[in-house]
Enzyme design. Structure first.
Site, short mmCIF file in Angstrom:
data_model
loop_
_atom_site.label_atom_id
_atom_site.label_comp_id
_atom_site.label_asym_id
_atom_site.label_seq_id
_atom_site.Cartn_x
_atom_site.Cartn_y
_atom_site.Cartn_z
N SER A 1 0.81 -1.22 0.00
CA SER A 1 0.00 0.00 0.00
C SER A 1 0.85 1.27 0.00
CB SER A 1 -0.96 -0.04 1.19
OG SER A 1 -1.78 1.10 1.18
N ASP B 1 -2.92 6.64 -3.26
CA ASP B 1 -1.78 6.01 -2.60
C ASP B 1 -1.19 4.94 -3.53
OD1 ASP B 1 -3.77 4.07 -2.28
OD2 ASP B 1 -2.94 3.36 -0.39
N ASP C 1 -6.04 2.42 -3.57
CA ASP C 1 -7.34 2.23 -2.92
C ASP C 1 -7.79 3.49 -2.18
OD1 ASP C 1 -5.45 1.87 -0.93
OD2 ASP C 1 -6.26 -0.03 -0.18
N ASP D 1 -1.12 1.73 -3.94
CA ASP D 1 -1.88 0.64 -4.57
C ASP D 1 -3.28 1.08 -5.00
OD1 ASP D 1 -2.72 0.79 -1.89
OD2 ASP D 1 -3.35 -1.30 -1.89
#
Ligand code: MG
Length: 443
Positions: free
Chosen positions: A96, A236, A240, A238
């Protein structure tokens, strides 16, 4: 028993905590856990991602299960594919928003949502007891393209024609992350003029780092002003989480943009709302206006997603820019949030919607702290508080409009402090008082 899973999957510094050996054994355990069916595996833009993806797929194949390699995609794209294309499970290689040296393995059930804590325990049990069942049948591995499925899924959730008519100009700060493969395409298909910054996917996150915060989005803010764009969005690593910027270049906190998305959704579809205990009072005010029930959970997106699935909720949100639209999939999704936001600003500008929200001031910070000291601090605050909530750490209500909360982080040896008040001076007073108490207790 030792723990494998943290707040958000298995995460660590690649090669040190998260070794290839560990990843291989985890994937054996995943193969045994899923037992049969096909598993989809994706990864974000980190440097160690393809190597981990290959190991994970090979490990699952060796247990006899087939895998598909979805390649480099945002986490919500993998989650949506898992659910909508009926896979037995999904695995995302991502850390993430963590620094570049980190990586992680995030495990999804067939509904596309991360495992519940009970099922994490089942996998930990298989892993630590080495209950691996090697198979004489070797599973197959093939490649698949799922970005079209994801983009079409999001488009089916919004009024495409109305959005197209507005010819929005949008600045996207892709943060060198995985939304670069889907968000710009989605917005172009929604008739937007897209201006991109930090659009090259790069696991060292050379632009503004992998986590969009109120302090590192100056480039987004300047670009929105210069281009006279309608809105700016930052994701961010990744993809999400999403942080928004108004047409004047003001970056807005995740709980405020979340409140706008929430009102947009529940003004159309009434339903249950799920949010962690540290969310703003604004959420409760909006929910009350539309007669919607709010369920509070511990801090953490998995807590929110699982509770949403259980209660068939319409929306879920976190103060860090994570918004979940139940009709799409009950997980945070930066691109879905962006499409919904465009629909929310069809008639009014983003800054007008922000200005209309109830006025509250919020604050958050963190302190380095051991687990032992953290429980000492939390226990002593519980003892002295009058109106306390102990769902996660301690939340102390000062009065109906102001509160302070202290909890131990699930991922780092730190304690987090959150506070909110209707009045700025009052907020400062509360923060100073509790910061003083915590420093004394930290000794
Ligand atoms: Mg993320």
């Amino acid at each position: 028993m030792a723990k494998l899973f943290g707040t958000n999957g298995i995460r660590g510094v690649f090669g040190k905590d998260l070794t290839l050996e560990l990843a291989l054994k985890v994937s054996y355990a995943l193969g045994v856990y899923y037992n049969d069916g096909k598993v989809i595996v994706g990864y974000d833009g980190r440097n160690s991602n393809t190597i981990l993806s290959r190991i994970v797929r090979a490990g699952i194949n060796s247990i006899g299960l087939d895998t598909v390699d979805a390649g480099l995609i945002p986490t919500p794209c993998l989650q949506y594919a898992t659910k909508s294309l009926n896979y037995k499970g999904g695995v995302m290689i991502t850390a993430s928003h963590n620094p570049p040296e980190y990586n992680g393995i995030k495990v999804m059930e067939s509904d596309g949502i991360e495992l519940s804590r009970d099922n994490e325990l089942r996998i930990e049990d298989i892993y630590f007891n080495k209950n691996f069942r090697y198979s004489t049948k070797i599973g197959k591995d093939e490649q698949i393209e799922v970005t079209r499925n994801y983009i079409d899924g999001i488009k089916s959730m919004v009024d495409i024609e109305k959005i197209k008519k507005r010819n929005f100009k949008v600045v996207l700060d892709l943060g060198n992350g995985a939304q670069a493969v889907t968000a710009p395409q989605l917005l172009r298909e929604l008739g937007c003029k897209v201006i991109m910054i930090n659009e090259n996917i790069d696991g060292s996150f050379p632009g503004r780092g992998s986590e969009p915060t109120l302090d590192n989005l100056q480039q987004l803010s300047e670009s929105v002003r210069k281009e006279e764009a309608d809105i700016g969005v930052a994701y961010d690593g990744d993809g999400d989480r999403s942080i928004f910027c108004d047409e004047y270049g003001n970056i807005t906190a995740g709980d405020r943009s979340g409140a706008i998305l929430l009102e947009h959704v529940i003004s159309k579809y009434k339903g249950t709302i799920v949010t962690p205990i540290n969310s703003s009072v604004i959420i409760d005010i909006i929910a009350e206006k539309y007669g919607c029930k709010v369920i509070k959970t511990k801090v953490g997106s998995v807590e929110v997603s699982r509770k949403m699935a259980e209660s068939n909720a319409i929306a879920g949100l976190e103060e860090n820019g994570g918004f979940m639209y139940g009709k799409h999939i009950a997980v945070r999704d930066g691109a879905m949030s962006t499409a919904l936001m465009l629909e929310a600003i069809l008639e009014e500008r983003y800054s007008q919607l922000i200005n209309r929200l109830p006025k509250y001031y919020s604050y958050k910070t963190k302190f380095p702290c051991s687990k032992e000291k953290a429980s000492k601090i939390i226990n002593s605050l519980i003892e002295e508080g009058e109106r306390v909530d102990t769902l996660d750490g301690v939340k102390i209500w000062i009065d109906d409009d102001s509160w302070i909360m202290v909890r131990l982080s699930g991922t780092e040896p730190i304690i987090r402090l959150y506070a909110e008040a209707k009045d700025k001076l009052k907020l400062e007073k509360i923060i100073n008082e509790y910061k003083g108490k915590i420093s004394r207790l930290l000794g």
